[in-house]
Design a protein around this motif. Sequence first.
Motif, PDB file in Angstrom:
ATOM      1  N   PRO A 212       0.797  -1.233   0.000  1.00 58.51           N
ATOM      2  CA  PRO A 212       0.000   0.000   0.000  1.00 58.51           C
ATOM      3  C   PRO A 212       0.830   1.285   0.000  1.00 58.51           C
ATOM      4  O   PRO A 212       0.335   2.337  -0.415  1.00 58.51           O
ATOM      5  N   ALA A 213       2.077   1.209   0.460  1.00 57.16           N
ATOM      6  CA  ALA A 213       2.926   2.407   0.507  1.00 57.16           C
ATOM      7  C   ALA A 213       3.667   2.646  -0.805  1.00 57.16           C
ATOM      8  O   ALA A 213       4.358   3.658  -0.952  1.00 57.16           O
ATOM      9  N   MET A 214       3.520   1.734  -1.775  1.00 57.87           N
ATOM     10  CA  MET A 214       4.256   1.833  -3.031  1.00 57.87           C
ATOM     11  C   MET A 214       3.386   2.417  -4.138  1.00 57.87           C
ATOM     12  O   MET A 214       2.157   2.339  -4.089  1.00 57.87           O
ATOM     13  N   ASP A 215       4.047   2.977  -5.153  1.00 58.68           N
ATOM     14  CA  ASP A 215       3.313   3.353  -6.355  1.00 58.68           C
ATOM     15  C   ASP A 215       2.959   2.072  -7.109  1.00 58.68           C
ATOM     16  O   ASP A 215       3.542   1.008  -6.858  1.00 58.68           O
ATOM     17  N   PRO A 216       1.991   2.114  -8.036  1.00 60.37           N
ATOM     18  CA  PRO A 216       1.496   0.884  -8.669  1.00 60.37           C
ATOM     19  C   PRO A 216       2.567   0.034  -9.338  1.00 60.37           C
ATOM     20  O   PRO A 216       2.556  -1.199  -9.203  1.00 60.37           O
ATOM     21  N   ILE A 217       3.502   0.644 -10.065  1.00 61.47           N
ATOM     22  CA  ILE A 217       4.520  -0.138 -10.764  1.00 61.47           C
ATOM     23  C   ILE A 217       5.496  -0.771  -9.776  1.00 61.47           C
ATOM     24  O   ILE A 217       5.893  -1.935  -9.925  1.00 61.47           O
ATOM     25  N   SER A 218       5.877  -0.022  -8.748  1.00 60.74           N
ATOM     26  CA  SER A 218       6.769  -0.585  -7.730  1.00 60.74           C
ATOM     27  C   SER A 218       6.100  -1.755  -7.022  1.00 60.74           C
ATOM     28  O   SER A 218       6.737  -2.784  -6.751  1.00 60.74           O
ATOM     29  N   ALA A 219       4.804  -1.605  -6.721  1.00 65.47           N
ATOM     30  CA  ALA A 219       4.076  -2.686  -6.060  1.00 65.47           C
ATOM     31  C   ALA A 219       3.996  -3.913  -6.963  1.00 65.47           C
ATOM     32  O   ALA A 219       4.177  -5.053  -6.508  1.00 65.47           O
ATOM     33  N   LEU A 220       3.731  -3.693  -8.258  1.00 67.24           N
ATOM     34  CA  LEU A 220       3.662  -4.804  -9.205  1.00 67.24           C
ATOM     35  C   LEU A 220       4.996  -5.541  -9.273  1.00 67.24           C
ATOM     36  O   LEU A 220       5.042  -6.781  -9.254  1.00 67.24           O
ATOM     37  N   THR A 221       6.082  -4.793  -9.324  1.00 65.50           N
ATOM     38  CA  THR A 221       7.415  -5.399  -9.385  1.00 65.50           C
ATOM     39  C   THR A 221       7.717  -6.180  -8.113  1.00 65.50           C
ATOM     40  O   THR A 221       8.185  -7.328  -8.158  1.00 65.50           O
ATOM     41  N   TYR A 222       7.444  -5.567  -6.972  1.00 64.23           N
ATOM     42  CA  TYR A 222       7.697  -6.213  -5.684  1.00 64.23           C
ATOM     43  C   TYR A 222       6.895  -7.503  -5.546  1.00 64.23           C
ATOM     44  O   TYR A 222       7.423  -8.551  -5.143  1.00 64.23           O
ATOM     45  N   GLU A 223       5.617  -7.460  -5.914  1.00 61.97           N
ATOM     46  CA  GLU A 223       4.765  -8.634  -5.766  1.00 61.97           C
ATOM     47  C   GLU A 223       5.143  -9.735  -6.758  1.00 61.97           C
ATOM     48  O   GLU A 223       5.028 -10.930  -6.449  1.00 61.97           O
ATOM     49  N   THR A 224       5.614  -9.350  -7.949  1.00 61.65           N
ATOM     50  CA  THR A 224       6.082 -10.344  -8.917  1.00 61.65           C
ATOM     51  C   THR A 224       7.325 -11.061  -8.405  1.00 61.65           C
ATOM     52  O   THR A 224       7.446 -12.289  -8.507  1.00 61.65           O
ATOM     53  N   LEU A 225       8.251 -10.301  -7.841  1.00 62.25           N
ATOM     54  CA  LEU A 225       9.461 -10.903  -7.281  1.00 62.25           C
ATOM     55  C   LEU A 225       9.120 -11.825  -6.113  1.00 62.25           C
ATOM     56  O   LEU A 225       9.726 -12.896  -5.954  1.00 62.25           O
ATOM     57  N   ALA A 226       8.141 -11.418  -5.302  1.00 61.66           N
ATOM     58  CA  ALA A 226       7.716 -12.261  -4.180  1.00 61.66           C
ATOM     59  C   ALA A 226       7.124 -13.573  -4.695  1.00 61.66           C
ATOM     60  O   ALA A 226       7.394 -14.652  -4.154  1.00 61.66           O
ATOM     61  N   TYR A 227       6.336 -13.490  -5.763  1.00 53.51           N
ATOM     62  CA  TYR A 227       5.744 -14.690  -6.359  1.00 53.51           C
ATOM     63  C   TYR A 227       6.835 -15.619  -6.890  1.00 53.51           C
ATOM     64  O   TYR A 227       6.788 -16.841  -6.683  1.00 53.51           O
ATOM     65  N   ARG A 228       7.806 -15.059  -7.581  1.00 53.83           N
ATOM     66  CA  ARG A 228       8.892 -15.875  -8.129  1.00 53.83           C
ATOM     67  C   ARG A 228       9.656 -16.598  -7.023  1.00 53.83           C
ATOM     68  O   ARG A 228      10.148 -17.711  -7.221  1.00 53.83           O
ATOM     69  N   GLU A 229       9.746 -15.961  -5.873  1.00 54.64           N
ATOM     70  CA  GLU A 229      10.473 -16.563  -4.758  1.00 54.64           C
ATOM     71  C   GLU A 229       9.693 -17.735  -4.165  1.00 54.64           C
ATOM     72  O   GLU A 229      10.242 -18.820  -3.942  1.00 54.64           O
ATOM     73  N   VAL A 230       8.398 -17.534  -3.907  1.00 52.99           N
ATOM     74  CA  VAL A 230       7.631 -18.578  -3.219  1.00 52.99           C
ATOM     75  C   VAL A 230       7.303 -19.750  -4.132  1.00 52.99           C
ATOM     76  O   VAL A 230       7.110 -20.872  -3.653  1.00 52.99           O
ATOM     77  N   ILE A 231       7.229 -19.525  -5.445  1.00 54.41           N
ATOM     78  CA  ILE A 231       6.861 -20.610  -6.349  1.00 54.41           C
ATOM     79  C   ILE A 231       7.911 -21.717  -6.342  1.00 54.41           C
ATOM     80  O   ILE A 231       7.628 -22.866  -6.694  1.00 54.41           O
ATOM     81  N   ARG A 232       9.125 -21.394  -5.897  1.00 57.96           N
ATOM     82  CA  ARG A 232      10.202 -22.389  -5.841  1.00 57.96           C
ATOM     83  C   ARG A 232      10.215 -23.169  -4.524  1.00 57.96           C
ATOM     84  O   ARG A 232      10.989 -24.117  -4.374  1.00 57.96           O
ATOM     85  N   HIS A 233       9.386 -22.763  -3.575  1.00 56.16           N
ATOM     86  CA  HIS A 233       9.412 -23.413  -2.266  1.00 56.16           C
ATOM     87  C   HIS A 233       8.931 -24.860  -2.403  1.00 56.16           C
ATOM     88  O   HIS A 233       7.897 -25.125  -3.026  1.00 56.16           O
ATOM     89  N   PRO A 234       9.661 -25.829  -1.827  1.00 56.11           N
ATOM     90  CA  PRO A 234       9.297 -27.247  -1.991  1.00 56.11           C
ATOM     91  C   PRO A 234       7.862 -27.567  -1.582  1.00 56.11           C
ATOM     92  O   PRO A 234       7.175 -28.331  -2.267  1.00 56.11           O
TER      93      PRO A 234
END
Length: 254
Positions: A212-234
């Motif tokens: 909520p504290a980020m601008d839309p593009i920063s939030a999109l980038t942050y959330e995409t990176l978070a998704y890429r990280e968790v998708i690898r979790h066993p």
Amino acid sequence: MSSTTRTVSDGVGVLTFDRLERRNALSIEMFTELSDTLDAWAHDDSVAVVVITGGEDVFCAGLDLDLQSGFTDETRAEYSEVCLRAYGTLLDYRKPTIAAVAGAALGGGCDIAVFCDMRIASRNSVWGFPQIKFGLTPYFSPLWKIVGLSQAKLLTFSGERIDAAEALRIGLADRLTMPGEVLTGALRLARSIAETTVESAVNNKELARRSPAMDPISALTYETLAYREVIRHPEVMDRIAEAYRAVRERKGEK
């Protein structure tokens, strides 16, 4: 004598205020036990979600007036310190928190509910900041982010109390239950969250805090990176594979 009780089951930690003879009014001991319990559960892998409740009759009536009337400079400073620690711990908590509110949620009790991520409320609940009538000040910032500036001003300028229906209307309560069923409702939600994974609960809480504290593009980038990280979790990969197998079995595929 302890002022709270604590249980852990199915990934849910439940902390219950246990001063019914004082309508669960806040004491130094209650604040300390709240903080200590939250600290203990923060990195406990058996706890994915925390529910805070006072039971089915009263959530918390606020500051214990007997305690306040006997304050010395020393005890007032101690109370302020333990209060700040508890509120800060709850506001900055790394796991999802749910307030299960029945009866009075007044003053500091209303603050505790506001500082939680979600609020499940009984239809018999009453909310407000009566300390305003004494000339005291509220914690305004967390409140207005939930109900908006106008409604926060109405509550904190007047000190008036509102019922469950009004709390739901302005967004202070997220869901209502029938009297006697608030803990059941809160536990149903908590277990639904805990059924993901502890790591998922922590990650989703972090997203909700940061995005909520980020601008839309920063939030999109942050959330995409978070998704890429968790998708690898066993565990995540195992759950996806199991879901895929279940779909194929329903279709009769091998």
